[in-house]
Design an enzyme around this catalytic site. Structure first.
Site, mmCIF file in Angstrom:
data_model
loop_
_atom_site.group_PDB
_atom_site.id
_atom_site.type_symbol
_atom_site.label_atom_id
_atom_site.label_comp_id
_atom_site.label_asym_id
_atom_site.label_seq_id
_atom_site.Cartn_x
_atom_site.Cartn_y
_atom_site.Cartn_z
ATOM 1 N N THR A 1 -9.593 -2.645 5.970
ATOM 2 C CA THR A 1 -9.724 -4.030 6.465
ATOM 3 C C THR A 1 -8.479 -4.865 6.204
ATOM 4 O O THR A 1 -8.307 -5.930 6.798
ATOM 5 C CB THR A 1 -10.899 -4.735 5.764
ATOM 6 O OG1 THR A 1 -10.578 -4.854 4.356
ATOM 7 C CG2 THR A 1 -12.198 -3.945 5.909
ATOM 8 N N ARG B 1 -5.283 -4.324 -1.707
ATOM 9 C CA ARG B 1 -5.547 -4.527 -0.297
ATOM 10 C C ARG B 1 -6.377 -3.362 0.206
ATOM 11 O O ARG B 1 -5.945 -2.215 0.120
ATOM 12 C CB ARG B 1 -4.196 -4.566 0.423
ATOM 13 C CG ARG B 1 -4.183 -5.361 1.662
ATOM 14 C CD ARG B 1 -2.751 -5.562 2.108
ATOM 15 N NE ARG B 1 -2.119 -4.323 2.523
ATOM 16 C CZ ARG B 1 -1.243 -4.260 3.521
ATOM 17 N NH1 ARG B 1 -0.915 -5.332 4.187
ATOM 18 N NH2 ARG B 1 -0.678 -3.125 3.847
ATOM 19 N N ASP C 1 3.535 1.901 -5.111
ATOM 20 C CA ASP C 1 3.753 3.352 -5.237
ATOM 21 C C ASP C 1 5.196 3.659 -5.622
ATOM 22 O O ASP C 1 5.460 4.562 -6.427
ATOM 23 C CB ASP C 1 3.412 4.059 -3.922
ATOM 24 C CG ASP C 1 1.913 4.235 -3.742
ATOM 25 O OD1 ASP C 1 1.169 4.068 -4.724
ATOM 26 O OD2 ASP C 1 1.490 4.544 -2.606
ATOM 27 N N ASP D 1 5.547 1.290 0.405
ATOM 28 C CA ASP D 1 4.532 0.748 -0.504
ATOM 29 C C ASP D 1 5.197 0.414 -1.843
ATOM 30 O O ASP D 1 5.581 1.319 -2.601
ATOM 31 C CB ASP D 1 3.411 1.772 -0.688
ATOM 32 C CG ASP D 1 2.253 1.188 -1.483
ATOM 33 O OD1 ASP D 1 2.480 0.689 -2.600
ATOM 34 O OD2 ASP D 1 1.107 1.234 -0.981
HETATM 35 C C1 PRP Z 1 0.611 -4.744 -1.910
HETATM 36 C C2 PRP Z 1 1.608 -5.782 -2.377
HETATM 37 C C3 PRP Z 1 0.853 -7.064 -2.171
HETATM 38 C C4 PRP Z 1 0.038 -6.778 -0.945
HETATM 39 C C5 PRP Z 1 0.706 -7.431 0.215
HETATM 40 O O1 PRP Z 1 -0.310 -4.480 -2.902
HETATM 41 O O2 PRP Z 1 2.058 -5.582 -3.678
HETATM 42 O O3 PRP Z 1 0.027 -7.410 -3.275
HETATM 43 O O4 PRP Z 1 0.026 -5.365 -0.771
HETATM 44 O O5 PRP Z 1 -0.051 -7.286 1.365
HETATM 45 P P1 PRP Z 1 -0.816 -8.506 2.041
HETATM 46 O O6 PRP Z 1 0.169 -9.628 2.116
HETATM 47 O O7 PRP Z 1 -1.190 -7.957 3.386
HETATM 48 O O8 PRP Z 1 -2.016 -8.835 1.217
HETATM 49 P P2 PRP Z 1 -1.387 -3.295 -2.784
HETATM 50 O O9 PRP Z 1 -2.669 -3.821 -2.213
HETATM 51 O O10 PRP Z 1 -0.768 -2.133 -2.082
HETATM 52 O O11 PRP Z 1 -1.717 -2.965 -4.288
HETATM 53 P P3 PRP Z 1 -0.778 -2.383 -5.446
HETATM 54 O O12 PRP Z 1 0.176 -3.473 -5.815
HETATM 55 O O13 PRP Z 1 -1.775 -2.094 -6.510
HETATM 56 O O14 PRP Z 1 -0.078 -1.151 -4.938
HETATM 57 N N1 URA Z 2 2.278 -3.749 0.715
HETATM 58 C C1 URA Z 2 3.355 -2.969 0.482
HETATM 59 O O1 URA Z 2 3.530 -2.447 -0.640
HETATM 60 N N2 URA Z 2 4.211 -2.752 1.489
HETATM 61 C C2 URA Z 2 4.059 -3.291 2.700
HETATM 62 O O2 URA Z 2 4.904 -3.077 3.578
HETATM 63 C C3 URA Z 2 2.934 -4.100 2.931
HETATM 64 C C4 URA Z 2 2.063 -4.318 1.913
#
Ligand code: PRP
Ligand code: URA
Length: 210
Positions: free
Chosen positions: A109, A105, A204, A201
């Site tokens: 944006t 994400r 993380d 997160d």
């Molecule tokens: C997080 C999570 C989802 C997304 C959810 O991933 O694991 O994939 O955000 O948010 P959304 O519904 O607004 O799209 P992130 O982009 O942080 O990537 P990561 O899993 O690599 O940490």
């Molecule tokens: N992605 C995450 O990991 N946590 C949130 O709360 C939203 C998006």
């Protein structure tokens, strides 16, 4: 076909989600409990899989038992955080194939950015379980499921541990045919697109990055 949205109503799932929400929980425990929740959610999300009768012979007698029938299964985590749910899912459905969709994400944006897609060659014939711990705006899951549909996948279920109402609405609007299984439905998103109260997160916390 209209999909259903199921918010898990199970004491073990509720207990484990409350546990990992706490900011004091470290990476090792967070990762382990995410796996346990995925295992329990898989149990619930496979409740209506088709079975067929087979004749079997126990050491004592012959009988008619039930085995899984119908479509073969696949698990598709949305990278990265979805990886944390794969082993728990596989512990319940060990013969499932595993595909991967890489999306992150954009922090400004909040739009999903695609960076990887590798799926089983016969994914169009399979019942696919897309897994990601977090459904926030819905951008990532909506895009991942669009990618699957573009590859010919017709039967999709989506499992997330936490969801915001905004993301659930978007998924229901854009993919009304997909069944959605939610561990806990939270209150809202904050200005940065994080789920409130949420757990922070997920990626993380699973991988110990920041
Ligand atoms: C997080 C999570 C989802 C997304 C959810 O991933 O694991 O994939 O955000 O948010 P959304 O519904 O607004 O799209 P992130 O982009 O942080 O990537 P990561 O899993 O690599 O940490
Ligand atoms: N992605 C995450 O990991 N946590 C949130 O709360 C939203 C998006």
């Amino acid at each position: 076909m209209t999909g259903k949205t199921v918010v898990m109503d199970h004491p073990l799932i509720a207990h484990k989600i409350s546990y990992i929400r706490q900011e004091s929980v470290g990476t090792k425990e967070f990762r382990e409990v995410i796996g346990e929740i995925a295992q329990l959610m898989c149990y619930e999300a496979t409740r209506d899989l088709k079975t067929q009768e087979v004749k079997i012979k126990t050491p004592i007698a012959e009988m008619t038992g039930k085995v899984l029938a119908g479509k073969k299964l696949a698990i598709v985590p949305i990278l990265r955080a979805g990886l944390g749910m794969v082993d728990g899912m596989l512990s319940m459905i060990p013969t499932a194939k595993v595909g991967h969709i890489g999306l992150y994400r954009d922090p400004e944006t909040l739009e999903p950015v695609e960076y990887y897609c590798k799926l089983p060659a016969d994914c169009g014939e399979r019942e696919v379980f897309v897994v990601d711990p977090m459904l926030a705006t819905g951008g990532s899951s909506v895009a991942a499921i669009r990618m699957l549909k573009d590859k010919g996948v017709k039967h999709i279920r989506f499992l997330c541990i936490l969801a915001a109402p905004e993301g659930v609405k978007r998924m229901q609007e854009e993919h009304p045919d997909v069944d959605i299984y939610i561990g806990a439905l939270d209150e809202k998103l904050n200005d940065h697109g994080y789920i409130v109260p949420g757990l922070g997160d997920a990626g993380d916390r699973i991988f110990g990055t920041k």
